[in-house]
Design an enzyme around this catalytic site. Sequence first.
Site, PDB file in Angstrom:
ATOM      1  CB  SER A 168      -1.082  -0.066   1.207  1.00  0.00           C
ATOM      2  OG  SER A 168      -1.714   1.200   1.051  1.00  0.00           O
ATOM      3  CE  LYS A 207      -2.830  -2.478  -0.180  1.00  0.00           C
ATOM      4  NZ  LYS A 207      -3.952  -2.632  -1.457  1.00  0.00           N
ATOM      5  CG  HIS A 242      -4.686  -0.755   3.975  1.00  0.00           C
ATOM      6  ND1 HIS A 242      -5.110  -0.173   2.881  1.00  0.00           N
ATOM      7  CD2 HIS A 242      -3.839   0.292   4.579  1.00  0.00           C
ATOM      8  CE1 HIS A 242      -4.415   0.807   2.640  1.00  0.00           C
ATOM      9  NE2 HIS A 242      -3.697   1.085   3.724  1.00  0.00           N
ATOM     10  CG  ASN A 243      -7.228  -1.782  -0.038  1.00  0.00           C
ATOM     11  OD1 ASN A 243      -6.308  -1.305   0.435  1.00  0.00           O
ATOM     12  ND2 ASN A 243      -7.121  -2.020  -1.417  1.00  0.00           N
ATOM     13  CD  GLU A 252      -7.299   3.420   0.121  1.00  0.00           C
ATOM     14  OE1 GLU A 252      -7.808   3.590  -1.095  1.00  0.00           O
ATOM     15  OE2 GLU A 252      -6.328   2.647   0.415  1.00  0.00           O
TER      16      GLU A 252
END
Length: 484
Positions: free
Chosen positions: A130, A185, A188-189, A192
Amino acid sequence: MEPKADIGLIGLAVMGQNLVLNMDDHGYTVAVFNRTTSKVDNFINGNAKGTKVIGTQSIEELVATLKSPRRIMLMVKAGEAIDKFIDLLLPHLDQGDIIIDGGNSNFHDTIRRAKFIESKGLNFIGTGVSGGEDGARHGPSIMPGGSEAAWPEVKEILQGISAKVENGTPCCEWVGSDGAGHFVKMVHNGIEYGDMQLISEAYHLMKKVLGMSADEMQASFAQWNQGKLESYLIEITADIFAFRDEDGDPLLEKILDAAGQKGTGRWTAITALELGIPLTMIGEAVLARSLSALKEERMQAAKELGGPEIELPTDKSAFVEDVRQALYAAKIISYTQGYMLMQAAAGEYNWDLNYGSIALMWRGGCIIRSAFLGKIKEAYDMNPGLSNLLLDPYFNNEVEQAQSAWRRVVSKAIESGIPVPAMSSALAFFDGYRSERLPANLLQAQRDYFGAHTYERIDRPRGEFFHTDWINTGGNVASSTYNA
């Protein structure tokens, strides 16, 4: 050919090229290959000119250039392309060689690939990367998982090229087995998505309720970036407000209000549904993008569907401060839900996730990097068994202090007819989570009434189920299974 490359990389789009240059900066010799081989020549004679990067024209040549154990990183489009390159590589690799998928792959695919590749005597790593193009070039957040035997062989390279935070600590650490890295991940997105939606809602309120100019909003966001909201996304939002088009007007107001998405946020929401985790805020952030994409329908609806008049708050500066606090409180809920999902997945997939370490990996290099993440790491360092961020003293106190402003902002948005799906769903989650008793008892009675699904009683031990013949005609029957 004498093997001399430390690592190979396949896929020379911008992210792949920047990672190669990053590795070269840190002293590693990288061999590269691309399916369209002209891209290799262009790269070697262009951005990589004067470096130690080695261009190759075939899979065979790439593999022959690599030191043992061979380490090959795939930076190609997620999905079928990954599987095709794995199939091309396998005949040329030996026991203990390592394939690394650095794309945005679905963690279910990574679990499948790890099992398949390990069955061939090789190792597989699925890693989230990222930070976008700039992060890849100068230091991304890297979240590796997969075959643990491969970690010592790639640790130095991946940690070397990753972003660094306090005391040079790398934003890269082993996450866990099979699909753990890509799962983290994905979360995380999802977070986001939540952060971006919250910021967009704050912008919408400041523009529509207060009539603030781009310059005024830029000043507010720049100020917010000096405090608890300090983050990459707040920083770039201030920059966006300041950017002018060729005619001198704010470029932002000329951008079509129809958001795109590549799927990782949707995967996060789907996984939450599968695991039974109330990921309400991130789910609303995903759906808000879907609603925004209905641009033509919304334009027609705007002509036919009325709403309330907007009344200007009596104290403009006070409302701006309320918006800041509401944004911060809802942000805490977004991360709370993300961590709830990771904890549930750890149990489901038998991953030993280090939640403080994950916060540290996100502390630099990545899109959601912020000072805020340091507090999450502190929370899990102090209590590794913490079941929910809202039960940590720091976050408990932060939400308590912000909730009055949060409620005022959501109330004002509803009164003004301005959609704030992320802020409002985060508040609903907070109120639901802090409720000792919810109306789910009525839901259970309804389920038992029409489907004999049974229920538990507050005056009996948990795990003991009951059925009532609500209309005296059903007989003494109950469902053979029970779903809460």
